[in-house]
Design a protein around this motif. Structure first.
Motif, PDB file in Angstrom:
ATOM      1  N   ILE A   1     -15.643  -0.439  -5.202  1.00 50.94           N
ATOM      2  CA  ILE A   1     -15.146   0.765  -5.861  1.00 50.94           C
ATOM      3  C   ILE A   1     -13.642   0.637  -6.042  1.00 50.94           C
ATOM      4  CG2 ILE A   1     -14.831   3.259  -5.626  1.00 50.94           C
ATOM      5  CD1 ILE A   1     -17.398   3.278  -3.935  1.00 50.94           C
ATOM      6  N   LYS A   2     -13.182   0.919  -7.261  1.00 51.08           N
ATOM      7  CA  LYS A   2     -11.750   0.869  -7.545  1.00 51.08           C
ATOM      8  C   LYS A   2     -11.138   2.244  -7.304  1.00 51.08           C
ATOM      9  CE  LYS A   2     -11.241  -2.988 -10.634  1.00 51.08           C
ATOM     10  NZ  LYS A   2     -12.402  -3.511 -11.281  1.00 51.08           N
TER      11      LYS A   2
ATOM     12  N   LEU B   1       0.857  -1.177   0.000  1.00 54.00           N
ATOM     13  CA  LEU B   1       0.000   0.000   0.000  1.00 54.00           C
ATOM     14  C   LEU B   1       0.900   1.236   0.000  1.00 54.00           C
ATOM     15  CD1 LEU B   1      -3.064   0.666   0.217  1.00 54.00           C
ATOM     16  CD2 LEU B   1      -2.653   1.048   2.630  1.00 54.00           C
ATOM     17  N   LYS B   2       0.621   2.145  -0.884  1.00 52.24           N
ATOM     18  CA  LYS B   2       1.487   3.321  -1.032  1.00 52.24           C
ATOM     19  C   LYS B   2       1.007   4.462  -0.129  1.00 52.24           C
ATOM     20  CE  LYS B   2       2.691   2.090  -5.737  1.00 52.24           C
ATOM     21  NZ  LYS B   2       4.093   1.849  -5.662  1.00 52.24           N
ATOM     22  N   THR B   3       1.964   5.161   0.454  1.00 49.26           N
ATOM     23  CA  THR B   3       1.649   6.268   1.359  1.00 49.26           C
ATOM     24  C   THR B   3       2.266   7.586   0.900  1.00 49.26           C
ATOM     25  OG1 THR B   3       3.539   5.674   2.740  1.00 49.26           O
ATOM     26  CG2 THR B   3       1.410   4.735   3.363  1.00 49.26           C
ATOM     27  N   ASN B   4       2.829   7.615  -0.296  1.00 51.50           N
ATOM     28  CA  ASN B   4       3.443   8.842  -0.817  1.00 51.50           C
ATOM     29  C   ASN B   4       2.583   9.488  -1.903  1.00 51.50           C
ATOM     30  OD1 ASN B   4       3.879   6.766  -2.627  1.00 51.50           O
ATOM     31  ND2 ASN B   4       5.949   7.428  -3.185  1.00 51.50           N
ATOM     32  N   GLY B   5       1.280   9.435  -1.692  1.00 51.35           N
ATOM     33  CA  GLY B   5       0.330  10.018  -2.626  1.00 51.35           C
ATOM     34  C   GLY B   5      -1.084   9.729  -2.139  1.00 51.35           C
ATOM     35  N   TYR B   6      -2.025   9.704  -3.062  1.00 49.26           N
ATOM     36  CA  TYR B   6      -3.421   9.463  -2.702  1.00 49.26           C
ATOM     37  C   TYR B   6      -4.041   8.486  -3.679  1.00 49.26           C
ATOM     38  CZ  TYR B   6      -4.232  12.933  -6.400  1.00 49.26           C
ATOM     39  OH  TYR B   6      -4.226  13.613  -7.586  1.00 49.26           O
ATOM     40  N   TYR B   7      -5.125   7.856  -3.255  1.00 49.43           N
ATOM     41  CA  TYR B   7      -5.898   6.946  -4.096  1.00 49.43           C
ATOM     42  C   TYR B   7      -7.207   7.645  -4.454  1.00 49.43           C
ATOM     43  CZ  TYR B   7      -2.807   3.038  -2.973  1.00 49.43           C
ATOM     44  OH  TYR B   7      -1.731   2.206  -2.846  1.00 49.43           O
ATOM     45  N   ILE B   8      -7.515   7.699  -5.753  1.00 44.96           N
ATOM     46  CA  ILE B   8      -8.740   8.356  -6.210  1.00 44.96           C
ATOM     47  C   ILE B   8      -9.677   7.333  -6.848  1.00 44.96           C
ATOM     48  CG2 ILE B   8      -7.725   9.030  -8.444  1.00 44.96           C
ATOM     49  CD1 ILE B   8      -9.487  11.628  -8.167  1.00 44.96           C
ATOM     50  N   GLN B   9     -10.946   7.492  -6.587  1.00 43.46           N
ATOM     51  CA  GLN B   9     -11.978   6.607  -7.137  1.00 43.46           C
ATOM     52  C   GLN B   9     -11.984   6.721  -8.654  1.00 43.46           C
ATOM     53  OE1 GLN B   9     -15.823   7.579  -5.593  1.00 43.46           O
ATOM     54  NE2 GLN B   9     -16.909   6.264  -7.024  1.00 43.46           N
TER      55      GLN B   9
ATOM     56  N   THR C   1      -7.386   8.869   5.988  1.00 43.40           N
ATOM     57  CA  THR C   1      -8.446   9.861   5.894  1.00 43.40           C
ATOM     58  C   THR C   1      -8.973   9.868   4.472  1.00 43.40           C
ATOM     59  OG1 THR C   1      -9.076  12.143   6.420  1.00 43.40           O
ATOM     60  CG2 THR C   1      -6.984  11.844   5.277  1.00 43.40           C
ATOM     61  N   HIS C   2     -10.159  10.409   4.298  1.00 40.14           N
ATOM     62  CA  HIS C   2     -10.723  10.485   2.955  1.00 40.14           C
ATOM     63  C   HIS C   2     -11.361  11.847   2.722  1.00 40.14           C
ATOM     64  CE1 HIS C   2     -14.468   9.591   5.090  1.00 40.14           C
ATOM     65  NE2 HIS C   2     -15.088  10.063   4.032  1.00 40.14           N
TER      66      HIS C   2
ATOM     67  N   ASN D   1     -22.381  12.965  -7.590  1.00 43.55           N
ATOM     68  CA  ASN D   1     -21.539  13.954  -8.278  1.00 43.55           C
ATOM     69  C   ASN D   1     -20.221  14.204  -7.542  1.00 43.55           C
ATOM     70  OD1 ASN D   1     -22.502  15.300  -6.090  1.00 43.55           O
ATOM     71  ND2 ASN D   1     -23.209  17.104  -7.190  1.00 43.55           N
ATOM     72  N   PHE D   2     -19.703  13.197  -6.852  1.00 41.64           N
ATOM     73  CA  PHE D   2     -18.424  13.353  -6.161  1.00 41.64           C
ATOM     74  C   PHE D   2     -17.603  12.079  -6.326  1.00 41.64           C
ATOM     75  CE2 PHE D   2     -21.372  11.541  -3.104  1.00 41.64           C
ATOM     76  CZ  PHE D   2     -20.655  10.469  -2.612  1.00 41.64           C
ATOM     77  N   ARG D   3     -16.315  12.235  -6.134  1.00 40.75           N
ATOM     78  CA  ARG D   3     -15.387  11.110  -6.120  1.00 40.75           C
ATOM     79  C   ARG D   3     -14.681  11.086  -4.774  1.00 40.75           C
ATOM     80  NH1 ARG D   3     -14.832   8.258 -10.579  1.00 40.75           N
ATOM     81  NH2 ARG D   3     -15.554   9.227 -12.495  1.00 40.75           N
ATOM     82  N   ASP D   4     -14.443   9.882  -4.276  1.00 39.14           N
ATOM     83  CA  ASP D   4     -13.710   9.730  -3.028  1.00 39.14           C
ATOM     84  C   ASP D   4     -12.217   9.697  -3.293  1.00 39.14           C
ATOM     85  OD1 ASP D   4     -15.819   9.687  -1.221  1.00 39.14           O
ATOM     86  OD2 ASP D   4     -16.088   7.534  -1.365  1.00 39.14           O
ATOM     87  N   VAL D   5     -11.478  10.316  -2.391  1.00 41.43           N
ATOM     88  CA  VAL D   5     -10.019  10.272  -2.396  1.00 41.43           C
ATOM     89  C   VAL D   5      -9.597   9.789  -1.018  1.00 41.43           C
ATOM     90  CG1 VAL D   5      -7.927  11.667  -2.449  1.00 41.43           C
ATOM     91  CG2 VAL D   5      -9.729  12.096  -4.117  1.00 41.43           C
ATOM     92  N   ILE D   6      -8.676   8.825  -0.987  1.00 40.06           N
ATOM     93  CA  ILE D   6      -8.206   8.259   0.276  1.00 40.06           C
ATOM     94  C   ILE D   6      -6.703   8.472   0.381  1.00 40.06           C
ATOM     95  CG2 ILE D   6      -8.014   6.176   1.677  1.00 40.06           C
ATOM     96  CD1 ILE D   6     -10.357   5.000   0.081  1.00 40.06           C
ATOM     97  N   ILE D   7      -6.270   8.910   1.556  1.00 40.27           N
ATOM     98  CA  ILE D   7      -4.841   9.024   1.848  1.00 40.27           C
ATOM     99  C   ILE D   7      -4.529   8.052   2.977  1.00 40.27           C
ATOM    100  CG2 ILE D   7      -2.980  10.525   2.655  1.00 40.27           C
ATOM    101  CD1 ILE D   7      -4.569  12.902   1.531  1.00 40.27           C
TER     102      ILE D   7
END
Length: 192
Positions: free
Chosen positions: A158-159, A48-56, A79-80, A65-71
């Motif tokens: 969700i990917k 799992l990478k921690t030097n960036g973020y994961y976006i839906q 957090t998201h 009308n939103f996308r989730d982003v997870i750090i």
């Protein structure tokens, strides 16, 4: 009306009044939380990478009308953010990559077992009497993709795609659990 019945009615009215004022939660359900006690990785890995973020990256459901982003953070916290699809690029810049302000959020906990990932969310609503938790579970598909699904969701997983960045927001954990003895006494040493 008897005195006992009057007392019961008064207590019920008081509880409903306080509940409606948004003064909760009054109680923390400490026995239900478990991920913070466990090691971050069940097996040594760095999947799992921690030097960036994961976006839906999935196609959005109708009327969403939103996308989730997870750090994810190396110490097992996460957090998201929910970012508006119509202003996605600007929102990523203002909330994630160019955010110079400190953001105060209650952080959640993650752990990995082989290629499975679990996120335990700490729920702390002013409209509820008790705190609660809920889970996202899924798989690490490869070095840039994960998929997650809430336990009670009827939708497909969700990917999320990893995006490396040199600048992540400063997040200060404001979780009410941080000052509780039951949390401090049981937190896994790798999560400090």
């Amino acid at each position: 009306m008897t005195t006992k019945l009057k007392q019961k009615v008064l207590i019920l009215i008081s509880i409903l009044f306080l509940y409606g004022c948004g003064t909760g939660p009054w109680f923390m359900s400490k026995k239900i939380y478990k991920t913070y006690k466990e090691d971050i990785y069940a097996l040594p890995t760095d999947s799992l990478k921690t030097n960036g973020y994961y976006i839906q990256v999935n196609e959005l459901q109708p009327n969403v009308n939103f996308r989730d982003v997870i750090i994810f953070y190396k110490n097992g916290y996460t957090t998201h953010f929910r970012l508006s699809q119509s202003e996605l690029k600007n929102n990523i810049e203002s909330e994630i990559t160019q955010n110079k302000n400190t953001t105060y959020k209650t952080l959640d906990w993650w752990k990995i077992y082989h290629d499975s990932i679990v996120i335990e969310h700490f729920a702390d609503s002013n409209k509820e009497m008790f705190t609660s938790n809920h889970f996202q579970r899924g798989k690490i598909l490869n070095d840039t993709l994960i998929e997650l699904k809430y336990d009670d969701s009827s939708f497909l997983p969700i990917k999320f795609k990893f995006v490396k960045t040199d600048s992540l927001p400063q997040i200060k954990n404001k979780g009410r659990y941080l000052k509780k003895n039951w949390y401090l006494e049981n937190i896994n040493k790798n999560r400090h």
